[in-house]
Design an enzyme around this catalytic site. Structure first.
Site, PDB file in Angstrom:
ATOM      1  CB  ALA A 191      -0.917   0.015   1.216  1.00 24.27           C
TER       2      ALA A 191
ATOM      3  N   GLY B  10       6.394   1.367   5.770  1.00 29.89           N
ATOM      4  CA  GLY B  10       7.324   0.453   5.119  1.00 29.89           C
ATOM      5  C   GLY B  10       7.400   0.666   3.614  1.00 29.89           C
ATOM      6  CB  CYS B  11       4.783   0.959   1.036  1.00 26.58           C
ATOM      7  SG  CYS B  11       4.077  -0.699   1.283  1.00 26.58           S
ATOM      8  CB  THR B  12       6.854   5.755   2.659  1.00 27.60           C
ATOM      9  OG1 THR B  12       5.439   5.898   2.468  1.00 27.60           O
ATOM     10  CG2 THR B  12       7.549   7.084   2.430  1.00 27.60           C
TER      11      THR B  12
ATOM     12  CB  ALA C 209       8.597   4.051  -2.628  1.00 30.00           C
TER      13      ALA C 209
END
Length: 155
Positions: free
Chosen positions: A40, A45-47, A50
């Site tokens: 998401a 974590g995804c930030t 990325a």
């Protein structure tokens, strides 16, 4: 779905990118492509993951790699995420998770003693001929790009 392994033909796809363009894996033949799946946009974590890809993109590109991020998020959320974090590579929307399933990145997950179906944080490297050269599943967001660079012999 079964996970991809080195030597497998990478399943082709065409998905809508954060800039509303269509992005096909076939369009990148002749280049090595890092396709990473994340649960998401705009989550911690995804930030982190990325931004690690963003910060390493120039050196990855200099080594012949393109990067594509894939999540089940809608294009509008991906566009905001890309703008907020100054991401310099395409984020692709897979809302029905068909691509994630075909690539083995959708399946059973466990979190806080609960089992459910969801996106498995994964990275697959595709060679210039469209074959899988590296497939990593259940990766950690923090430190993943550094480990990937080591695994690819870039460090």
């Amino acid at each position: 779905m079964s996970k991809l392994t080195p030597g497998d033909q990478a399943p082709d796809f065409t998905l809508t990118a954060s800039d509303s363009s269509a992005q096909s894996l076939a369009d990148l033949r002749g280049r090595s492509v890092i396709v990473y799946f994340y649960p998401a946009a705009a989550t911690p974590g995804c930030t982190k993951e990325a931004c690690d890809f963003r910060d390493n993109l120039n050196s990855l590109a200099a080594s012949g790699y393109s990067v594509l991020g894939v999540s089940p998020d809608k294009v509008e959320k991906l566009a905001k995420f890309a703008a907020d974090e100054s991401l310099n590579f395409p984020l692709l929307s897979d809302p029905d998770h068909a691509v994630a399933e075909a690539w083995g990145a959708w399946g059973e997950k466990k979190n806080y003693d609960k089992t459910y179906e969801g996106l498995i944080r994964s990275t697959v490297v595709v060679d210039p001929e469209g074959k899988v050269s590296l497939a990593q599943y259940n990766v950690r967001a923090t430190g993943h790009v550094a480990k990937l660079r080591r695994d690819l012999g870039l460090d």
